[in-house]
Motif scaffolding. Structure first.
Motif, PDB file in Angstrom:
ATOM      1  N   VAL A  40       0.853  -1.190   0.000  1.00 40.16           N
ATOM      2  CA  VAL A  40       0.000   0.000   0.000  1.00 40.16           C
ATOM      3  C   VAL A  40       0.889   1.240   0.000  1.00 40.16           C
ATOM      4  CG1 VAL A  40      -1.776   1.305   1.231  1.00 40.16           C
ATOM      5  CG2 VAL A  40      -1.855  -1.196   1.215  1.00 40.16           C
ATOM      6  N   ASP A  41       0.643   2.125  -0.953  1.00 41.53           N
ATOM      7  CA  ASP A  41       1.420   3.349  -1.090  1.00 41.53           C
ATOM      8  C   ASP A  41       0.900   4.398  -0.115  1.00 41.53           C
ATOM      9  OD1 ASP A  41       3.143   5.314  -2.153  1.00 41.53           O
ATOM     10  OD2 ASP A  41       1.571   6.012  -3.503  1.00 41.53           O
ATOM     11  N   ASP A  42       1.767   4.880   0.776  1.00 44.08           N
ATOM     12  CA  ASP A  42       1.371   5.871   1.780  1.00 44.08           C
ATOM     13  C   ASP A  42       1.666   7.304   1.360  1.00 44.08           C
ATOM     14  OD1 ASP A  42       0.415   4.020   3.670  1.00 44.08           O
ATOM     15  OD2 ASP A  42       2.449   3.594   4.363  1.00 44.08           O
ATOM     16  N   GLY A  43       2.325   7.502   0.226  1.00 42.73           N
ATOM     17  CA  GLY A  43       2.764   8.834  -0.159  1.00 42.73           C
ATOM     18  C   GLY A  43       1.736   9.606  -0.957  1.00 42.73           C
ATOM     19  N   ASN A  44       2.138  10.820  -1.340  1.00 39.90           N
ATOM     20  CA  ASN A  44       1.323  11.663  -2.209  1.00 39.90           C
ATOM     21  C   ASN A  44       1.409  11.103  -3.625  1.00 39.90           C
ATOM     22  OD1 ASN A  44       0.412  13.714  -3.979  1.00 39.90           O
ATOM     23  ND2 ASN A  44       1.021  15.324  -2.559  1.00 39.90           N
ATOM     24  N   PRO A  45       0.278  10.760  -4.251  1.00 39.01           N
ATOM     25  CA  PRO A  45       0.336  10.139  -5.581  1.00 39.01           C
ATOM     26  C   PRO A  45       0.909  11.039  -6.660  1.00 39.01           C
ATOM     27  CG  PRO A  45      -1.928  10.683  -4.973  1.00 39.01           C
ATOM     28  CD  PRO A  45      -1.095  10.869  -3.745  1.00 39.01           C
ATOM     29  N   PHE A  46       0.919  12.362  -6.426  1.00 38.62           N
ATOM     30  CA  PHE A  46       1.477  13.281  -7.414  1.00 38.62           C
ATOM     31  C   PHE A  46       2.986  13.467  -7.260  1.00 38.62           C
ATOM     32  CE2 PHE A  46      -2.991  14.433  -7.671  1.00 38.62           C
ATOM     33  CZ  PHE A  46      -3.152  14.564  -9.039  1.00 38.62           C
ATOM     34  N   GLU A  47       3.556  12.893  -6.197  1.00 34.57           N
ATOM     35  CA  GLU A  47       4.995  12.916  -6.033  1.00 34.57           C
ATOM     36  C   GLU A  47       5.595  11.624  -6.573  1.00 34.57           C
ATOM     37  OE1 GLU A  47       5.673  13.554  -1.896  1.00 34.57           O
ATOM     38  OE2 GLU A  47       4.953  15.629  -1.927  1.00 34.57           O
ATOM     39  N   ILE A 103       3.717   5.046 -12.603  1.00 33.69           N
ATOM     40  CA  ILE A 103       2.660   4.344 -11.868  1.00 33.69           C
ATOM     41  C   ILE A 103       3.251   3.173 -11.085  1.00 33.69           C
ATOM     42  CG2 ILE A 103       0.562   2.953 -12.118  1.00 33.69           C
ATOM     43  CD1 ILE A 103      -0.152   4.699 -14.551  1.00 33.69           C
ATOM     44  N   ALA A 104       4.142   2.413 -11.723  1.00 30.18           N
ATOM     45  CA  ALA A 104       4.749   1.248 -11.062  1.00 30.18           C
ATOM     46  C   ALA A 104       5.490   1.649  -9.795  1.00 30.18           C
ATOM     47  CB  ALA A 104       5.690   0.531 -12.033  1.00 30.18           C
ATOM     48  N   SER A 296      -3.820   8.559 -11.665  1.00 27.28           N
ATOM     49  CA  SER A 296      -3.817   7.096 -11.815  1.00 27.28           C
ATOM     50  C   SER A 296      -3.462   6.424 -10.503  1.00 27.28           C
ATOM     51  CB  SER A 296      -2.834   6.673 -12.906  1.00 27.28           C
ATOM     52  OG  SER A 296      -3.160   7.239 -14.153  1.00 27.28           O
ATOM     53  N   ALA A 297      -2.394   6.897  -9.851  1.00 32.05           N
ATOM     54  CA  ALA A 297      -1.976   6.299  -8.583  1.00 32.05           C
ATOM     55  C   ALA A 297      -3.037   6.500  -7.506  1.00 32.05           C
ATOM     56  CB  ALA A 297      -0.640   6.895  -8.144  1.00 32.05           C
ATOM     57  N   ALA A 298      -3.659   7.685  -7.471  1.00 34.42           N
ATOM     58  CA  ALA A 298      -4.709   7.937  -6.477  1.00 34.42           C
ATOM     59  C   ALA A 298      -5.891   6.998  -6.690  1.00 34.42           C
ATOM     60  CB  ALA A 298      -5.171   9.390  -6.558  1.00 34.42           C
ATOM     61  N   GLN A 305      -5.461  -1.092  -3.802  1.00 35.78           N
ATOM     62  CA  GLN A 305      -4.669  -1.240  -2.577  1.00 35.78           C
ATOM     63  C   GLN A 305      -5.491  -1.005  -1.318  1.00 35.78           C
ATOM     64  OE1 GLN A 305      -1.288   1.404  -2.893  1.00 35.78           O
ATOM     65  NE2 GLN A 305      -0.290   0.171  -4.465  1.00 35.78           N
ATOM     66  N   GLY A 306      -6.677  -0.409  -1.431  1.00 39.15           N
ATOM     67  CA  GLY A 306      -7.551  -0.247  -0.272  1.00 39.15           C
ATOM     68  C   GLY A 306      -7.291   0.976   0.576  1.00 39.15           C
ATOM     69  N   ARG A 307      -6.508   1.953   0.092  1.00 39.08           N
ATOM     70  CA  ARG A 307      -6.240   3.192   0.820  1.00 39.08           C
ATOM     71  C   ARG A 307      -6.925   4.337   0.070  1.00 39.08           C
ATOM     72  NH1 ARG A 307      -1.937   4.214   4.036  1.00 39.08           N
ATOM     73  NH2 ARG A 307      -2.445   2.103   4.749  1.00 39.08           N
ATOM     74  N   ASP A 308      -7.922   4.963   0.690  1.00 40.90           N
ATOM     75  CA  ASP A 308      -8.727   5.985   0.025  1.00 40.90           C
ATOM     76  C   ASP A 308      -7.903   7.240  -0.254  1.00 40.90           C
ATOM     77  OD1 ASP A 308     -10.610   7.687  -0.971  1.00 40.90           O
ATOM     78  OD2 ASP A 308     -11.913   7.680   0.790  1.00 40.90           O
ATOM     79  N   LYS A 309      -7.695   7.522  -1.546  1.00 40.28           N
ATOM     80  CA  LYS A 309      -6.976   8.728  -1.956  1.00 40.28           C
ATOM     81  C   LYS A 309      -7.753   9.517  -3.009  1.00 40.28           C
ATOM     82  CE  LYS A 309      -2.289   7.277  -0.807  1.00 40.28           C
ATOM     83  NZ  LYS A 309      -0.869   7.263  -1.234  1.00 40.28           N
ATOM     84  N   LEU A 310      -9.064   9.351  -3.009  1.00 42.40           N
ATOM     85  CA  LEU A 310      -9.876  10.038  -4.009  1.00 42.40           C
ATOM     86  C   LEU A 310      -9.851  11.549  -3.852  1.00 42.40           C
ATOM     87  CD1 LEU A 310     -13.046   7.797  -4.461  1.00 42.40           C
ATOM     88  CD2 LEU A 310     -10.938   7.875  -5.813  1.00 42.40           C
ATOM     89  N   GLN A 311      -9.478  12.043  -2.664  1.00 42.26           N
ATOM     90  CA  GLN A 311      -9.434  13.490  -2.472  1.00 42.26           C
ATOM     91  C   GLN A 311      -8.406  14.136  -3.390  1.00 42.26           C
ATOM     92  OE1 GLN A 311      -8.341  11.251  -0.313  1.00 42.26           O
ATOM     93  NE2 GLN A 311      -6.457  11.893   0.726  1.00 42.26           N
TER      94      GLN A 311
END
Length: 332
Positions: A40-47, A103-104, A296-298, A305-311
């Motif tokens: 699960v990716d914990d970071g900012n998807p734009f970084e 993305i990877a 894409s990552a968000a 991955q189950g971590r809500d990043k839709l914001q």
């Protein structure tokens, strides 16, 4: 005694409300993802993602289709993105490698596939003979079955160690342009294999069957793609896909960008010089690819991955690009 009855009554009421809340949350969790057993990716998807990525090439002599796999080097279990390029898969996935690697790096095994029959006129010449979508669809299904069975072993061979697992129970489909045509048809026929759909400027001559099942979709479009030189015909592109898709669904139309902006910079410049699609000479391709990476990552982190990043998607004022339109339908 009365006081005890009231307390008990309140307790039962509170437990009832809690039960309904738990059931509601459980429903949402099942809608967005399966049981969490993947990275699960914990970071900012734009970084830029934290993971280093390798490329694995699989020839058509081994797999049903030419295959480029972009995967993190860290030993873990990862969700999978199965991606096809434009022109029903004839556009090589290598042309999208910048976006796919980005993305990877956020924790995905990205499988890029090309439709390139062995019966070519000469080596390395692509067959441009028109083919039925059904033919593509069958070939993609064969490819998916092959990588599901063999990819983990191929990665272990390249890394010279075991333990890196592409988890195909956490799989999403991704595509660009008319590469979405056979993938959508495959999904309509066998929709249980995929948990989410990332449709990047989708286009289809054949898409006429509405989606009747719930599969979250993020659909991307661009302002210039429907302008001469037209690469997405109005009524057959991203708005049509949005109308045909079932909730939950989102659509973003980006201002000032075009259909070739998804390609690596070299191929984008070739598209610009040939005027194959309308382009904007002031486009910052690296910045745009960072935007595509972010949404894409968000979306995939939320759905696979189950971590809500839709914001990161719905907060449109914070995006690095300007939108022409944003539509969202999550009330389902």
């Amino acid at each position: 005694m009365v006081k005890q009855v009231v307390i008990c009554s309140q307790l039962v009421s509170n437990m009832s409300r809690l039960s309904w809340f738990v059931l509601f949350v459980t429903f949402l969790t099942k809608l967005w993802t399966t049981a969490q057993a993947v990275y699960v990716d914990d970071g900012n998807p734009f970084e830029e993602g934290d993971l280093d990525v390798l490329t694995l090439s699989i020839s058509q002599n081994d797999a049903p289709m030419l295959t480029k796999v972009y995967y993190p080097t860290r030993i873990d279990t990862y969700a999978v993105l199965f991606f096809t390029g434009g022109y029903q898969g004839d556009i090589p996935s290598e042309l999208y490698s910048d976006v796919l690697v980005r993305i990877a790096r956020h924790g995905y095994v990205v499988i890029g596939v090309d439709y390139m029959p062995m019966e070519t006129v000469q080596a390395n010449v692509r067959d441009r003979t028109p083919r039925l979508v059904g033919d593509h669809t069958q070939k993609y299904m064969e490819e998916l079955q092959w990588v599901t069975k063999h990819l983990e072993g191929r990665i272990a061979k390249q890394l010279n160690r075991t333990g890196l697992v592409p988890d195909f129970s956490h799989l999403g489909i991704g595509c660009h342009s008319a590469g979405c045509d056979p993938l959508v048809k495959m999904t309509l026929q066998h929709h249980t294999f995929s948990k989410a759909a990332l449709l990047l400027e989708p286009f289809s001559f054949n898409y006429a069957t509405p989606v009747t099942f719930k599969m979250p979709a993020l659909i991307l479009g661009t302002e210039l793609s429907t302008q001469p030189h037209v690469c997405v015909r109005p009524g057959q592109g991203y708005n049509h896909f949005y109308d045909m898709w079932k909730c939950p669904r989102m659509l973003m139309e980006v201002k000032g960008h075009g259909h070739c902006d998804m390609y690596n910079e070299t191929w984008y410049k070739a598209c610009q010089l040939t005027h194959f699609c309308k382009t904007n000479p002031d486009v910052d391709i690296n910045k745009y690819h960072g935007f595509v990476q972010g949404i894409s990552a968000a979306f995939l982190t939320t759905t696979l991955q189950g971590r809500d990043k839709l914001q990161y998607i719905t907060n449109t004022t914070a995006l690095p690009v300007e939108l022409m339109e944003f539509k969202i339908d999550m009330n389902c």
